[in-house]
Design a protein around this motif. Structure first.
Motif, PDB file in Angstrom:
ATOM      1  N   GLU A 303       5.560 -18.735   2.513  1.00 46.34           N
ATOM      2  CA  GLU A 303       4.488 -17.920   3.105  1.00 46.34           C
ATOM      3  C   GLU A 303       5.056 -16.959   4.140  1.00 46.34           C
ATOM      4  OE1 GLU A 303       0.748 -18.273   2.459  1.00 46.34           O
ATOM      5  OE2 GLU A 303       1.935 -18.781   0.701  1.00 46.34           O
ATOM      6  N   ARG A 308       2.993 -13.497   4.956  1.00 43.42           N
ATOM      7  CA  ARG A 308       1.603 -13.947   5.000  1.00 43.42           C
ATOM      8  C   ARG A 308       1.336 -14.743   6.278  1.00 43.42           C
ATOM      9  NH1 ARG A 308      -1.235 -14.247   0.211  1.00 43.42           N
ATOM     10  NH2 ARG A 308      -2.103 -16.290   0.721  1.00 43.42           N
ATOM     11  N   ARG A 309       0.185 -14.489   6.905  1.00 40.46           N
ATOM     12  CA  ARG A 309      -0.207 -15.206   8.118  1.00 40.46           C
ATOM     13  C   ARG A 309      -0.736 -16.597   7.755  1.00 40.46           C
ATOM     14  NH1 ARG A 309      -4.827 -13.074  10.373  1.00 40.46           N
ATOM     15  NH2 ARG A 309      -4.494 -14.377  12.219  1.00 40.46           N
ATOM     16  N   TYR A 365      -9.447 -13.395   9.568  1.00 35.20           N
ATOM     17  CA  TYR A 365      -8.968 -14.403   8.634  1.00 35.20           C
ATOM     18  C   TYR A 365      -7.466 -14.286   8.381  1.00 35.20           C
ATOM     19  CZ  TYR A 365     -13.720 -15.696   7.143  1.00 35.20           C
ATOM     20  OH  TYR A 365     -15.003 -16.158   7.085  1.00 35.20           O
ATOM     21  N   ASP A 367      -4.052 -15.222   5.934  1.00 41.55           N
ATOM     22  CA  ASP A 367      -3.864 -15.245   4.480  1.00 41.55           C
ATOM     23  C   ASP A 367      -3.994 -16.668   3.939  1.00 41.55           C
ATOM     24  OD1 ASP A 367      -3.001 -12.383   4.035  1.00 41.55           O
ATOM     25  OD2 ASP A 367      -1.510 -13.016   5.515  1.00 41.55           O
ATOM     26  N   THR A 368      -3.504 -17.628   4.761  1.00 40.85           N
ATOM     27  CA  THR A 368      -3.478 -19.028   4.341  1.00 40.85           C
ATOM     28  C   THR A 368      -3.916 -19.922   5.490  1.00 40.85           C
ATOM     29  OG1 THR A 368      -1.661 -18.588   2.797  1.00 40.85           O
ATOM     30  CG2 THR A 368      -1.985 -20.878   3.454  1.00 40.85           C
ATOM     31  N   ARG A 390     -12.372 -13.736   0.192  1.00 41.33           N
ATOM     32  CA  ARG A 390     -11.480 -12.637   0.598  1.00 41.33           C
ATOM     33  C   ARG A 390     -10.026 -12.907   0.231  1.00 41.33           C
ATOM     34  NH1 ARG A 390     -12.775 -10.372   6.532  1.00 41.33           N
ATOM     35  NH2 ARG A 390     -11.007  -9.118   5.854  1.00 41.33           N
ATOM     36  N   GLY A 391      -9.804 -13.920  -0.582  1.00 38.74           N
ATOM     37  CA  GLY A 391      -8.447 -14.211  -1.050  1.00 38.74           C
ATOM     38  C   GLY A 391      -7.724 -15.247  -0.235  1.00 38.74           C
ATOM     39  N   GLY A 392      -8.420 -15.861   0.735  1.00 33.04           N
ATOM     40  CA  GLY A 392      -7.794 -16.890   1.553  1.00 33.04           C
ATOM     41  C   GLY A 392      -7.388 -18.100   0.735  1.00 33.04           C
ATOM     42  N   LYS A 393      -6.243 -18.653   1.090  1.00 32.08           N
ATOM     43  CA  LYS A 393      -5.696 -19.791   0.347  1.00 32.08           C
ATOM     44  C   LYS A 393      -5.680 -21.027   1.238  1.00 32.08           C
ATOM     45  CE  LYS A 393      -1.210 -19.918  -0.603  1.00 32.08           C
ATOM     46  NZ  LYS A 393       0.081 -19.603  -1.232  1.00 32.08           N
TER      47      LYS A 393
END
Length: 401
Positions: A303, A308-309, A365, A367-368, A390-393
């Motif tokens: 990540e 990615r945050r 938000y 990313d993860t 919104r694509g958050g994992k």
């Protein structure tokens, strides 16, 4: 090292390394004096108790700044209401009832007995949460439960019909004294009912984050039968629970006083089939923990390298074991979002990751989200549909995300 229950000689299975107090959220000026101990689980092949070798002094863990309030989870409020109603419907019949709870926290369960007009008493060692319980009409005293406390309660209130607990019995290092206390406090036909994280679920899921300073034991039916059997109690029922990633409700009564239900023999047989009484099972658990650690670190590094945050979700007690065992710090996790005011603005134990209010997560938000409160995953994912849309994992240390 000797078993805390039967004094049989045992050896640690592994070490999770040096650990801070799991709920010891702190400010920067406290970093230099932070308390650490070595977290080493062990298994007794005589009484089948899974336990940690060393536990910090109770005063370091349970005090007037204790950072856990049960009411912060709507799911747990519903669970404890159902738990209280189950105890009432299945095990209480007299008109002049008296119910005592060990580790009653903010009164989330006893409130249900209070509303029925049932005499009750919460025994809670942390003054701040006991004070919160009183706001909800729950009679609470600030003490640790044991044989001395049981004697004092009996003198003042009389014998109890039920002694109950939830996610507390596993915190108590001297269970022999708890058993003595139950024997003193309960009526001849009284019941002892408690639920705690279940050893079988922990082994199956490699949910090693169940092991931290407060959890001096992780129980199985086999170990509970041995612990309380020496004091003339027997298991009369067992009820698996989904809480905390897999728990078990244990129901005990004095031998011969109540009917033993078929669930006891069924679950004991399943535990033996799963090898919960065998040392080699815990050697495999050690290997699984190391594999889980490597997997999580690989995912977090991936990540970071991808730009990615990553933000932690839920500054739980269990997260302390994950973060410190794996060596995860602010270089990999930007902050941890939590709704508990007493934790906000502080830093996580040991690894010193900032803890921020939920708004910090919702307003920007990541990313993860590394979900530390994984045992509430269904409730949280339902709440956070916008994050996922919104694509958050979501990521957890439990395999199969």
């Amino acid at each position: 090292m000797k078993c805390r229950i039967c004094k049989h000689a045992i050896s640690p299975l592994m070490t999770f390394g040096t650990m801070p107090i799991a709920n010891g959220f702190l400010m920067p000026e406290q970093f230099k004096n932070e308390y650490f101990f070595e977290l080493m689980p062990a298994f007794c092949d005589k009484c089948f108790s899974f336990q940690i070798k060393d536990q910090p002094d109770p005063g370091l863990m349970f005090h007037d700044q204790y950072a856990f309030f049960s009411r912060t989870s709507a799911h747990m409020q519903l669970h404890f209401k159902a738990y209280a109603e189950w105890v009432y419907d299945n095990h209480l019949s007299d008109k002049d009832l008296f119910v005592v709870e060990i580790g009653s926290n903010d009164g989330i369960m006893l409130e249900n007995f209070s509303k029925r007009g049932i005499r009750h008493l919460g025994v809670e060692p942390s003054a701040n949460v006991a004070a919160e319980a009183r706001k909800y009409g729950v009679n609470s005293i600030v003490r640790f439960f044991g044989s001395d406390t049981a004697s004092d309660i009996t003198k003042e209130y009389g014998k109890a019909d039920a002694l109950i607990a939830a996610n507390v019995m596993c915190h108590i290092p001297d269970l022999n004294d708890i058993a003595k206390g139950a024997d003193i406090l309960l009526k001849q036909d009284g019941v002892l009912v408690f639920e705690d994280p279940y050893l079988g679920a922990m082994i199956e899921k490699t949910s090693y984050d169940q092991i931290y300073d407060e959890h001096v034991f992780i129980f199985s039916a086999l170990s509970v039968a041995n612990i309380f059997g020496s004091y003339d109690f027997e298991l009369i029922d067992l009820l698996p629970q989904e809480t905390h990633g897999g728990s078990m409700r244990y129901v005990l009564a004095r031998k011969g006083e109540r009917k033993v239900l078929p669930s006891v023999a069924k679950i004991v047989a399943a535990e033996k089939a799963a090898g919960l009484h065998l040392p080699e099972t815990y050697e495999k658990f050690h290997e699984a923990c190391e594999a889980s650690k490597k997997r999580l670190m690989r995912l977090l590094v991936e990540e970071k390298e991808a730009g990615r945050r990553v933000v932690g979700y839920g500054a739980t007690s269990k997260s302390t074991t994950i973060l410190n065992y794996c060596g995860i710090g602010p270089n990999l996790i930007e902050f941890i979002s939590d709704t508990t005011p007493i934790k906000q603005g502080k830093y996580s134990p040991g690894m010193h990751i900032p803890v921020k209010p939920y708004a910090a997560f919702a307003e920007n938000y990541p990313d993860t989200a590394l979900l530390f409160a994984w045992n509430h995953k269904a409730e949280i994912v339902e709440k956070e549909k916008a994050f996922t849309a919104r694509g958050g994992k979501w990521l957890t240390h439990i395999g199969g995300d």
